[in-house]
Design an enzyme around this catalytic site. Sequence first.
Site, PDB file in Angstrom:
ATOM      1  N   CYS A 119      -1.977  -8.007  56.472  1.00 30.43           N
ATOM      2  CA  CYS A 119      -2.799  -6.874  56.053  1.00 30.43           C
ATOM      3  C   CYS A 119      -4.035  -7.401  55.326  1.00 30.43           C
ATOM      4  O   CYS A 119      -3.997  -8.439  54.690  1.00 30.43           O
ATOM      5  CB  CYS A 119      -1.932  -6.024  55.132  1.00 30.43           C
ATOM      6  SG  CYS A 119      -2.785  -4.932  54.044  1.00 30.43           S
ATOM      7  N   GLN A 149     -11.857   7.414  40.295  1.00 29.38           N
ATOM      8  CA  GLN A 149     -11.449   6.005  40.191  1.00 29.38           C
ATOM      9  C   GLN A 149     -10.000   5.846  40.657  1.00 29.38           C
ATOM     10  O   GLN A 149      -9.148   6.663  40.302  1.00 29.38           O
ATOM     11  CB  GLN A 149     -11.589   5.513  38.752  1.00 29.38           C
ATOM     12  CG  GLN A 149     -13.024   5.438  38.254  1.00 29.38           C
ATOM     13  CD  GLN A 149     -13.813   4.269  38.830  1.00 29.38           C
ATOM     14  OE1 GLN A 149     -13.316   3.488  39.643  1.00 29.38           O
ATOM     15  NE2 GLN A 149     -15.068   4.158  38.435  1.00 29.38           N
ATOM     16  N   CYS A 189       3.654   0.066  50.533  1.00 31.10           N
ATOM     17  CA  CYS A 189       2.602  -0.810  50.019  1.00 31.10           C
ATOM     18  C   CYS A 189       2.798  -0.947  48.514  1.00 31.10           C
ATOM     19  O   CYS A 189       2.891   0.054  47.807  1.00 31.10           O
ATOM     20  CB  CYS A 189       1.234  -0.204  50.337  1.00 31.10           C
ATOM     21  SG  CYS A 189      -0.112  -1.018  49.470  1.00 31.10           S
ATOM     22  N   CYS A 226     -19.110  -2.288  40.352  1.00 29.24           N
ATOM     23  CA  CYS A 226     -17.945  -2.864  41.039  1.00 29.24           C
ATOM     24  C   CYS A 226     -18.380  -4.027  41.929  1.00 29.24           C
ATOM     25  O   CYS A 226     -17.621  -4.469  42.779  1.00 29.24           O
ATOM     26  CB  CYS A 226     -17.226  -1.797  41.861  1.00 29.24           C
ATOM     27  SG  CYS A 226     -18.286  -1.003  43.065  1.00 29.24           S
ATOM     28  N   ASP A 277     -23.440   4.126  37.280  1.00 29.03           N
ATOM     29  CA  ASP A 277     -22.185   3.651  37.887  1.00 29.03           C
ATOM     30  C   ASP A 277     -22.333   3.764  39.403  1.00 29.03           C
ATOM     31  O   ASP A 277     -21.671   4.585  40.040  1.00 29.03           O
ATOM     32  CB  ASP A 277     -21.022   4.519  37.363  1.00 29.03           C
ATOM     33  CG  ASP A 277     -19.668   4.038  37.848  1.00 29.03           C
ATOM     34  OD1 ASP A 277     -19.608   3.000  38.535  1.00 29.03           O
ATOM     35  OD2 ASP A 277     -18.666   4.714  37.545  1.00 29.03           O
ATOM     36  N   CYS A 310      -4.890  -6.919  49.172  1.00 25.36           N
ATOM     37  CA  CYS A 310      -4.171  -7.843  48.278  1.00 25.36           C
ATOM     38  C   CYS A 310      -4.371  -9.329  48.592  1.00 25.36           C
ATOM     39  O   CYS A 310      -3.392 -10.074  48.769  1.00 25.36           O
ATOM     40  CB  CYS A 310      -2.681  -7.514  48.270  1.00 25.36           C
ATOM     41  SG  CYS A 310      -2.337  -5.893  47.601  1.00 25.36           S
ATOM     42  N   CYS A 352       5.376  -8.867  49.023  1.00 24.12           N
ATOM     43  CA  CYS A 352       5.043  -7.930  50.094  1.00 24.12           C
ATOM     44  C   CYS A 352       5.228  -8.593  51.453  1.00 24.12           C
ATOM     45  O   CYS A 352       4.694  -9.666  51.708  1.00 24.12           O
ATOM     46  CB  CYS A 352       3.599  -7.475  49.930  1.00 24.12           C
ATOM     47  SG  CYS A 352       3.020  -6.480  51.304  1.00 24.12           S
ATOM     48  N   TYR A 389     -24.924   8.740  39.076  1.00 25.74           N
ATOM     49  CA  TYR A 389     -23.774   8.486  39.975  1.00 25.74           C
ATOM     50  C   TYR A 389     -22.507   8.962  39.261  1.00 25.74           C
ATOM     51  O   TYR A 389     -21.560   8.204  39.061  1.00 25.74           O
ATOM     52  CB  TYR A 389     -23.665   6.998  40.325  1.00 25.74           C
ATOM     53  CG  TYR A 389     -24.960   6.354  40.772  1.00 25.74           C
ATOM     54  CD1 TYR A 389     -25.311   6.338  42.111  1.00 25.74           C
ATOM     55  CD2 TYR A 389     -25.821   5.754  39.846  1.00 25.74           C
ATOM     56  CE1 TYR A 389     -26.490   5.738  42.526  1.00 25.74           C
ATOM     57  CE2 TYR A 389     -27.003   5.159  40.261  1.00 25.74           C
ATOM     58  CZ  TYR A 389     -27.330   5.158  41.594  1.00 25.74           C
ATOM     59  OH  TYR A 389     -28.496   4.568  41.995  1.00 25.74           O
ATOM     60  N   GLU A 394     -25.440  13.275  40.889  1.00 24.74           N
ATOM     61  CA  GLU A 394     -24.464  12.828  41.891  1.00 24.74           C
ATOM     62  C   GLU A 394     -24.883  13.380  43.257  1.00 24.74           C
ATOM     63  O   GLU A 394     -25.316  14.525  43.358  1.00 24.74           O
ATOM     64  CB  GLU A 394     -23.076  13.351  41.478  1.00 24.74           C
ATOM     65  CG  GLU A 394     -22.021  13.395  42.544  1.00 24.74           C
ATOM     66  CD  GLU A 394     -21.633  12.029  43.113  1.00 24.74           C
ATOM     67  OE1 GLU A 394     -21.455  11.073  42.333  1.00 24.74           O
ATOM     68  OE2 GLU A 394     -21.516  11.935  44.351  1.00 24.74           O
TER      69      GLU A 394
HETATM   70  N1  SAH Z   1     -18.999   7.566  37.511  1.00 28.41           N
HETATM   71  C1  SAH Z   1     -18.064   8.152  38.439  1.00 28.41           C
HETATM   72  C2  SAH Z   1     -18.345   7.848  39.904  1.00 28.41           C
HETATM   73  C3  SAH Z   1     -18.686   6.433  40.269  1.00 28.41           C
HETATM   74  S1  SAH Z   1     -18.624   6.036  41.984  1.00 28.41           S
HETATM   75  C4  SAH Z   1     -16.646   7.796  38.056  1.00 28.41           C
HETATM   76  O1  SAH Z   1     -16.416   6.905  37.229  1.00 28.41           O
HETATM   77  O2  SAH Z   1     -15.725   8.406  38.597  1.00 28.41           O
HETATM   78  C5  SAH Z   1     -20.253   6.204  42.502  1.00 28.41           C
HETATM   79  C6  SAH Z   1     -20.683   7.626  42.790  1.00 28.41           C
HETATM   80  O3  SAH Z   1     -22.054   7.581  43.212  1.00 28.41           O
HETATM   81  C7  SAH Z   1     -19.917   8.343  43.896  1.00 28.41           C
HETATM   82  O4  SAH Z   1     -19.453   9.574  43.399  1.00 28.41           O
HETATM   83  C8  SAH Z   1     -20.959   8.546  44.990  1.00 28.41           C
HETATM   84  O5  SAH Z   1     -20.788   9.760  45.686  1.00 28.41           O
HETATM   85  C9  SAH Z   1     -22.253   8.582  44.209  1.00 28.41           C
HETATM   86  N2  SAH Z   1     -23.485   8.193  44.927  1.00 28.41           N
HETATM   87  C10 SAH Z   1     -23.621   7.328  45.950  1.00 28.41           C
HETATM   88  N3  SAH Z   1     -24.918   7.176  46.277  1.00 28.41           N
HETATM   89  C11 SAH Z   1     -25.627   7.972  45.430  1.00 28.41           C
HETATM   90  C12 SAH Z   1     -27.015   8.232  45.273  1.00 28.41           C
HETATM   91  N4  SAH Z   1     -27.923   7.652  46.035  1.00 28.41           N
HETATM   92  N5  SAH Z   1     -27.392   9.082  44.287  1.00 28.41           N
HETATM   93  C13 SAH Z   1     -26.469   9.674  43.480  1.00 28.41           C
HETATM   94  N6  SAH Z   1     -25.151   9.470  43.607  1.00 28.41           N
HETATM   95  C14 SAH Z   1     -24.715   8.626  44.559  1.00 28.41           C
END
Ligand code: SAH
Length: 452
Positions: free
Chosen positions: A78, A282, A158, A407, A380, A81, A72, A311, A332
């Site tokens: 940037c 994702q 990119c 993450c 998550d 990466c 790149c 989440y 969510e």
């Molecule tokens: N499990 C899903 C999303 C994961 S990302 C997947 O795999 O696609 C994390 C998510 O948590 C996002 O959608 C975000 O909007 C949500 N989020 C962030 N803070 C939150 C909270 N306090 N309560 C509930 N959801 C929340």
Amino acid sequence: MIKENKQCIVVIEDLTHQGEGVGKIEGFPLFIAGAVPGDKVKVKIIKLKKNFGLAELVKIIKPSEDRVSSICQYHNLCGGCQTLTLDYEAQLVFKEKRVKDALRRIGKIDTAIKPVLGMENPHRYRNKAQFPIGYSEDKLSIGFFQRGSHDIVSIDDCKIQHPFNSKVIDIIKNYIRANNVSIYNEKTGKGLLRHLITKIGFQTQEQMVILVINGDTMPNEEELAHTMTQTFPNLKSLVINTNTKKTNVIMGMNNRVVYGHNYITDTLCGLEFQISPHAFYQVNPVQTEVLYDQVVKLADLKGDETVLDLYCGIGTISLLLAQRAGKVIGVESVEAAVEDARINAENNQIVNTEFYAANAEKILPELASQSVKPEIIVVDPPRKGCDKEVLEAMVKLNPSKIIYVSCNPSTLARDLRFLEDNVYKTEMVQPVDLFPNTVHVEMVVLMSRVEK
Ligand code: SAH
């Protein structure tokens, strides 16, 4: 003597969380952007802090065996990466070590870490891009922020994004010039166009383009839509998002559809998902399937369980598990994502799900004091991890298994420690490489309730 502006020779031993090489001089660590473990480099010390120094790469004296040439032209300019010049297998080893270090140091957790599940082709993997728009040295620039600054590196292509982005950038630049569109200035808060966001469904090829503006309308929107649809037969959605606030948050609350729908559709693990502008999805669909396969495997459902998916975004994990469980309850905070999740359940003819639009920390304590009895809780959360209220309520709900998708190794380690102190044991840690060529890493963890 270690002094600023002094040049010295170091061998790189490690990488920081930001992807800088770490080399020591008289036992004192120096962080060097662009250097990879195994490199012998000449550096110039730029800044000394109490426990470490920052140094600039002057010359590679002997390259590491793990060094690969950059594919790149923007590398090191940037901010993305960070590990592009580190051999991919070595990147995976670095990520495994990073997870292990965080779990040991922050969480005091010594469960074995499985080798990171990597990608066959670690390029062109992203399905979403967010480009800031601005002027850099008087030149119109659409690209990415430079490392550690808000100067924009203008990007034509990119290597981790879908090639369609290059054409979109080109069209938007032409449109800006032809219509004299003013560009937002972060310092003054004046100017119209702020960000360009693109999304593409890898399976369906459906495309969404979002323009974030400091106002309500753009000049000649119809013409722009026409150019876009002529160039991209798969364009399913052109959206104007209004953000008039002086903030680093990219999108504002309001979306207006200029062309097509307010969503695109993609398929993942055999299910169909609609994704709206504000909803999280994702960014690496190939590896997301690997990640979700792990979640399904670890959940090991028999068919009658109640599962909580906290989440849950647009309900991806919820729907996958609902096919194998009695019932799935998703939580969510983004309303648009919850609407997507409900529609996704319907479109996939899945009837045993229920979604709540709420903050997990708010609703979970309420669920815990009702008669909800989940056997499994999946979480998550975003990078900051789970709030204490969420962890406490999870313990109170007393599931036999917790599957934690994360993450961020640091907040994961902190949260696992809390759960370990409250009758759960970390059984398995599986990192998955969702973000090749960057320092980021995704993990899925299985915890089980310790019976007394
Ligand atoms: N499990 C899903 C999303 C994961 S990302 C997947 O795999 O696609 C994390 C998510 O948590 C996002 O959608 C975000 O909007 C949500 N989020 C962030 N803070 C939150 C909270 N306090 N309560 C509930 N959801 C929340």
